[in-house]
Design an enzyme around this catalytic site. Structure first.
Site, PDB file in Angstrom:
ATOM      1  N   ASP A   1       7.444   5.224   5.537  1.00  0.00           N
ATOM      2  CA  ASP A   1       7.110   5.994   6.565  1.00  0.00           C
ATOM      3  C   ASP A   1       7.411   5.008   7.952  1.00  0.00           C
ATOM      4  OD1 ASP A   1       5.464   7.859   8.246  1.00  0.00           O
ATOM      5  OD2 ASP A   1       4.189   6.230   8.312  1.00  0.00           O
TER       6      ASP A   1
ATOM      7  N   ASP B   1       0.636   4.397   5.937  1.00  0.00           N
ATOM      8  CA  ASP B   1      -0.467   3.928   6.599  1.00  0.00           C
ATOM      9  C   ASP B   1      -1.265   5.029   6.899  1.00  0.00           C
ATOM     10  OD1 ASP B   1       1.062   4.703   8.801  1.00  0.00           O
ATOM     11  OD2 ASP B   1       0.218   3.446  10.005  1.00  0.00           O
TER      12      ASP B   1
ATOM     13  N   ASP C   1      -0.021  10.372   5.276  1.00  0.00           N
ATOM     14  CA  ASP C   1       0.807   9.982   4.587  1.00  0.00           C
ATOM     15  C   ASP C   1      -0.156  10.023   2.972  1.00  0.00           C
ATOM     16  OD1 ASP C   1       2.833   9.109   6.447  1.00  0.00           O
ATOM     17  OD2 ASP C   1       1.642   7.371   6.580  1.00  0.00           O
TER      18      ASP C   1
END
Lengths: 767, 70
Positions: free
Chosen positions: A463, A662, A666
């Site tokens: 990400d 994080d 996600d």
């Protein structure tokens, strides 16, 4: 490649399929023979003509349909039909369990662990008592006594030594071995061989044979009277101990969903009958007016109707900069209101809120993720048929030789010696050292299954925000206009932002401090919500903000639009600075890449792992960041809710996928990935969902985690070798009818000693 | 490196060494063997497992404590 069993809808690797069938030009894979048989009887019942087309979209659609009917037990991970499961409603959501045991573990995880500890203690104490008892018998023999194990001793004429051994072993078999016998029964029903079956086979053979020796010695047609009770007891005790240790390591993993639920505020303040009343958050109704004060969590989704504030949405979106909220803006339940107070109209409540949708996505991702076959089970699936084959072969040879009595004994002896007691500790012993070493390096590993998957890792998905980038804005470019210097421009911006608590302002103040600038106080400070800041200082009005603010105060920026756009295309947020009615320049602020990000990407590529970046940014900005860090495969414009779908898409390419993230947004992707890696500075939910947690927020730990996983897996494989080798050597001895309790004890002792000392060697491995 | 090699060798040769020593004393098939194998093995293996477990627990606790401080 992942495929779906058309009968039970279980997702399996095509290589792991027990059987296949062809129908209308398509090949179908099955998890077990009964599934294949059901399918072959009536394929039309499971596949329609359209579904016979082997297209991935249709497979995904089939999975989605199956997910609706199936549920994953949050404790044991078993995928079960909802209608046949045990349902429990907690915090407004439903959970489905395969057994009462799993319900108990969910409702009171510590109690179940305590119960397991009790069983392990009983088993180990029993085994120690057995060993001491047995040793006492041998000591008696050594002293020249005539007492033999099956002969009643004078002090206890109605009992024999064998009966005592039977009495000590029986509770161990019943209480300790129950789980293995149930597991073995399920394995037999599914026609697969696993670790439980091997344990059940070895221990029950030893136990039943020994019981016959004790109670019906004359039934056995030979003089051979050795008993093997301790073989059963030690195997069960050690395997139980191993399982207990694995449970301790995993005990926090079932807390993921609970953490998500914790995010919901308990109460909400609503306007009812023109008065402000506090009610339970779940009682808020659609269109009701909700009041939010500074520092409070927003109870549900809605639209701001009065007031303004900045809201920290990092926990949901991963975006580090608080978002300004004014009348007409949407707010999300579970996010944190920062400084202002406002009222909003609730638009979505209960199961419709964004947070509830994320919870649902995490559940769906967990339900659809395939359960891998554990390495020990895989080894056992080959070993069990081989052992049974050798047992039959040995018996057949003795029958041919003409000794049917010996044939029976050798058959039993082969089954007794086949199960190594170190089998149960081979994985947890290495796992404990691996997890301990990981903790030392700042890496927490939740369970052996993540190590087993990490070994086959092919794709690492990052990400962007907060993972590859720092998640904190920094000044990246200072662009003064005309005769203004960099220092002067920064000074003006810093004076204006000195009274602001906005993260972008903090970035400017930080840069000014780094450059050693002394910032005077402003005389008047006016924050313009959603636009910027106005102050009066050093005899003029200083304004810093966005395009709209400049338009409002009459400053023309049209001829500078190219410069601003160029800065924005490089991923910056541009702050325009004006003083005394003149444009002075631009300060670009952006979330910068973490140190070592490029180094980590290169390291992964060197390890033959494909690296993918996921981001909600537009393609151009995403590519600019990708180029900086060295990632070629970039998936841009990804909505927060679509990350799990992207991971699923990558998995459908037949690759083992890890996801590093994080934020709460996600979490579904972390649950969907084969290995979810959560960053330590991220949200608690991401950490609870991830299988591997990087505590130190250092991206290099991703590579260390992969290296550690591979080193631990090597150790587990070595351990399985040491667990099986001594017993395997014992098999021919048993086949020749030479097995006795000392050889059985020797095999057990040597294998378990080798396993624990070999595991300890992992401590010395450099990562 | 040298010590690691010696340690590895000792681990892998341990069973062999044990049997050779017992054979030298002529007690390979005697009751002492059973004592060593059944009781000592149980105590030693449980002891090493306990040590590995406590070591892991301590390291996790230290790391979490460090993380909470940050």
């Amino acid at each position: 490649m992942k495929v779906i069993d058309p009968v039970c809808k279980m997702t399996i690797e095509d290589t792991d399929a027990v059987a296949t069938s062809s129908y209308k030009g398509a090949t179908y894979h099955f998890c077990s023979k009964p599934c294949k048989e059901d399918f072959d009887k009536d394929p039309e019942a499971f596949v329609d003509v359209k579904a016979a087309m082997p297209k991935m979209e249709e497979m995904i659609a089939a999975t989605a349909k199956a997910i609706g009917e199936m549920a994953k037990d949050p404790i044991c991970g078993m995928v079960i039909p909802k209608e046949r499961s045990i349902k429990r409603d907690v915090g407004g959501r439903s959970y489905y369990f395969c057994s009462e045991n799993c319900v108990r573990t969910f409702e009171a995880p510590e109690a179940e662990l305590k119960s397991m500890k009790r069983r392990v203690t009983i088993a180990l104490t029993g085994v120690l008592a057995l060993a001491i008892f047995r040793a006492a018998v041998f000591l008696g023999l050594a002293a020249g006594a005539t007492i033999l194990t099956w002969v009643p001793i004078p002090f206890l004429p109605w009992f024999t030594w064998g009966v005592w051994l039977f009495i000590i072993t029986t509770p161990i078999m019943i209480f300790g071995g129950k789980g293995f016998f149930i597991g073995a029964w399920h394995a037999i029903k599914s026609r697969v061989a696993n670790m439980d079956l091997l344990i059940a086979l070895g221990t029950s053979t030893a136990y039943i044979y020994s019981a016959f020796v004790v109670f019906f010695p004359k039934v056995l047609p030979v003089e051979e009277k050795n008993v093997y009770f301790e073989v059963s007891a030690i195997i069960i005790a050690f395997v139980l101990l191993g399982k207990y240790m694995e449970e301790i390591i995993k005990k926090r993993s079932s807390a993921a969903i609970r953490k998500l639920l914790d995010l919901r505020p308990q109460t909400a303040r609503v306007i009812r009958d023109a008065a402000e009343v506090e009610i339970p958050a779940e009682s808020v109704m659609v269109n009701e007016i909700v009041v939010v004060r500074p520092g409070e969590k927003i109870p549900t989704d809605g639209v701001v109707i009065e007031g303004h504030s900045s809201v920290d949405e990092k926990m949901l979106t991963g975006e580090s900069v608080p978002v300004e909220k004014k009348t007409g803006d949407q707010v999300i339940g579970g996010t944190l209101n920062k400084v202002g107070a406002f009222k909003f109209k609730a638009t979505r409540v209960g199961a419709d809120t964004t947070l509830s949708q994320i919870i649902k996505m995490v559940e769906e991702a967990q339900a659809s993720s395939s359960q891998i076959q554990r390495l020990a089970d895989k080894v056992a699936s080959y070993f069990v048929p081989a052992v049974i084959g050798v047992a039959f072969l040995s018996a057949a040879v003795w029958i041919i030789i003409g000794d049917p009595t010996f044939a029976l004994l050798s058959f039993v002896a082969v089954l007794i010696i086949a199960c190594p007691c170190a089998l149960g500790i081979a994985t947890p012993a290495a796992l404990m050292v691996g997890v301990g070493k990981g903790a030392e390096l700042g890496i927490l590993i939740r369970g052996a299954e993540y190590l087993e998957r990490a070994e086959k890792l092919k794709v690492m998905v990052f990400d962007k925000t907060g993972t590859l980038t720092k998640g904190e804005p920094e000044v990246t470019e200072i662009v003064p206009i005309a005769d203004v210097t960099v220092e002067e421009l920064l000074m003006l911006a810093a004076i204006a932002e000195k009274g602001s608590e906005h993260p972008l302002a903090e970035a400017i103040i930080k840069r000014a401090s780094m450059m050693g600038l002394s910032i005077p106080d402003a005389e008047a400070f006016e924050a313009v919500p959603g636009h910027g800041v106005k102050v009066k200082a050093i005899g003029k009005e200083i304004v810093i903000g966005n395009r709209r603010l400049m338009q409002n105060i009459g400053i023309d920026i049209k001829d500078k639009e190219t410069t601003i756009s160029a800065l924005e295309e490089r991923g910056n947020t541009v702050m325009i600075v004006a003083a005394g009615g003149d444009l002075k320049g631009f300060i670009a602020v952006a979330d910068t890449l973490k140190e070592n990000a490029a180094e980590v990407v290169k390291g992964l590529k060197d390890a033959m792992v494909e690296v993918v970046m996921l981001t909600g940014d537009n393609e151009r900005t995403a590519k600019a960041i990708g180029a900086k860090v060295g990632i070629e495969r970039i998936i841009s414009n990804v909505l927060p809710g679509d990350k799990a779908k992207v991971v699923k898409g990558l998995q459908s390419e037949g690759k083992v996928v890890a996801m590093v993230g994080d934020g709460i947004n996600d979490s579904p992707a972390l649950a969907q990935a084969d290995i979810g890696i959560a960053i330590g500075s991220g949200s608690d939910v991401a950490k609870e969902t991830g299988g591997i947690i990087l505590v130190r927020d250092d991206l290099r730990d991703v590579i260390k985690g992969i290296k550690l996983s591979r080193a631990t897996m090597r150790k587990i494989k070595q351990n399985l070798f040491w667990a099986f080798i001594y017993n395997s050597v014992g098999i021919p001895i048993a086949a020749f009818g030479l097995l006795n309790p000392i050889i059985a004890a020797a095999a057990m002792a040597l294998s378990s000693l080798s396993v624990v000392t070999n595991s300890a060697l992992l401590k010395g491995v450099k990562i | 490196m040298k010590s690691r090699f010696v340690l590895t060798f000792l681990v892998y040769a341990l069973p062999l060494i044990l049997v050779i020593i017992l054979a030298l004393y002529g007690i390979v098939w005697e009751f002492q063997v059973y004592l060593i194998l059944a009781i000592l093995h149980l105590v030693v293996v449980s002891g090493i497992l306990w040590y590995l477990y406590k070591d892991m627990e301590n390291k996790i606790t230290d790391t979490q404590r460090e993380h909470e401080k940050e």
